[in-house]
Design a protein around this motif. Structure first.
Motif, PDB file in Angstrom:
ATOM      1  N   HIS A   1       0.827  -1.145   0.087  1.00 57.97           N
ATOM      2  CA  HIS A   1       0.142   0.085   0.094  1.00 57.97           C
ATOM      3  C   HIS A   1       0.765   1.227   0.075  1.00 57.97           C
ATOM      4  CE1 HIS A   1      -3.603  -1.712   0.372  1.00 57.97           C
ATOM      5  NE2 HIS A   1      -3.626  -2.662   1.405  1.00 57.97           N
TER       6      HIS A   1
ATOM      7  N   ALA B   1       2.301   1.668  -3.517  1.00 57.01           N
ATOM      8  CA  ALA B   1       1.371   1.879  -4.279  1.00 57.01           C
ATOM      9  C   ALA B   1       1.017   3.680  -4.197  1.00 57.01           C
ATOM     10  CB  ALA B   1       0.179   1.142  -4.496  1.00 57.01           C
TER      11      ALA B   1
ATOM     12  N   ALA C   1       3.935   5.575  -5.724  1.00 52.19           N
ATOM     13  CA  ALA C   1       4.525   5.362  -7.063  1.00 52.19           C
ATOM     14  C   ALA C   1       3.729   6.523  -7.880  1.00 52.19           C
ATOM     15  CB  ALA C   1       4.071   4.010  -7.591  1.00 52.19           C
TER      16      ALA C   1
ATOM     17  N   GLU D   1       1.680   7.416 -11.238  1.00 50.46           N
ATOM     18  CA  GLU D   1       0.414   6.998 -12.020  1.00 50.46           C
ATOM     19  C   GLU D   1       0.950   5.964 -13.227  1.00 50.46           C
ATOM     20  OE1 GLU D   1      -3.227   5.680 -12.511  1.00 50.46           O
ATOM     21  OE2 GLU D   1      -2.571   6.678 -10.843  1.00 50.46           O
TER      22      GLU D   1
ATOM     23  N   ARG E   1       2.104   2.655 -11.566  1.00 48.75           N
ATOM     24  CA  ARG E   1       0.975   1.975 -11.008  1.00 48.75           C
ATOM     25  C   ARG E   1       0.156   1.374 -12.250  1.00 48.75           C
ATOM     26  NH1 ARG E   1      -2.040   5.808  -7.314  1.00 48.75           N
ATOM     27  NH2 ARG E   1      -0.379   7.269  -8.037  1.00 48.75           N
ATOM     28  N   GLU E   2       0.006   2.085 -13.478  1.00 51.36           N
ATOM     29  CA  GLU E   2      -0.717   1.452 -14.316  1.00 51.36           C
ATOM     30  C   GLU E   2       0.317   0.367 -15.294  1.00 51.36           C
ATOM     31  OE1 GLU E   2      -1.452   4.662 -17.282  1.00 51.36           O
ATOM     32  OE2 GLU E   2      -2.848   5.562 -15.642  1.00 51.36           O
TER      33      GLU E   2
ATOM     34  N   ALA F   1       2.532  -1.427 -13.775  1.00 47.39           N
ATOM     35  CA  ALA F   1       2.339  -2.593 -12.771  1.00 47.39           C
ATOM     36  C   ALA F   1       1.046  -3.371 -12.909  1.00 47.39           C
ATOM     37  CB  ALA F   1       2.485  -2.218 -11.273  1.00 47.39           C
ATOM     38  N   LYS F   2      -0.189  -2.697 -12.799  1.00 44.69           N
ATOM     39  CA  LYS F   2      -1.275  -3.408 -13.076  1.00 44.69           C
ATOM     40  C   LYS F   2      -1.449  -4.183 -14.267  1.00 44.69           C
ATOM     41  CE  LYS F   2      -6.308  -2.331 -12.856  1.00 44.69           C
ATOM     42  NZ  LYS F   2      -7.314  -1.271 -12.852  1.00 44.69           N
TER      43      LYS F   2
END
Length: 62
Positions: free
Chosen positions: A6, A9, A12, A14, A17-18, A20-21
Motif C-alpha cells: 500500500h 502504491a 508510485a 501513476e 502503477r498502470e 504494474a497493474k
C-alpha cells in the motif's frame, strides 16, 4: 495487499502503477507459460551449477 504494498502504491507515480497493474493482469492471464518459463530457468541454473568444476578449497598462502 500488504502494508508495504500500500505504501509503495501510494508513493508510485501513476504511469508506474498502470504498468504494474497491466503486468500483473498479464501474469494472471498467462500463468501456465509463466510457470513453465520459471521452471526452465531453475532447471538451467541447476544444470549449470552441476557442470561447474568444484572450487579448490586451499587457503591463500601468506
Amino acid at each position: 495487499m500488504t502494508h508495504a504494498g500500500h505504501l509503495a502504491a501510494a508513493k508510485a507515480p501513476e504511469p508506474v502503477r498502470e504498468k504494474a497493474k497491466a503486468t500483473a493482469t498479464a501474469a494472471r492471464a498467462n500463468r501456465a507459460p509463466l510457470l513453465a518459463a520459471a521452471a526452465a530457468v531453475v532447471v538451467f541454473l541447476l544444470l549449470r551449477r552441476k557442470r561447474r568444476p568444484p572450487r579448490s578449497r586451499t587457503s591463500p598462502s601468506g
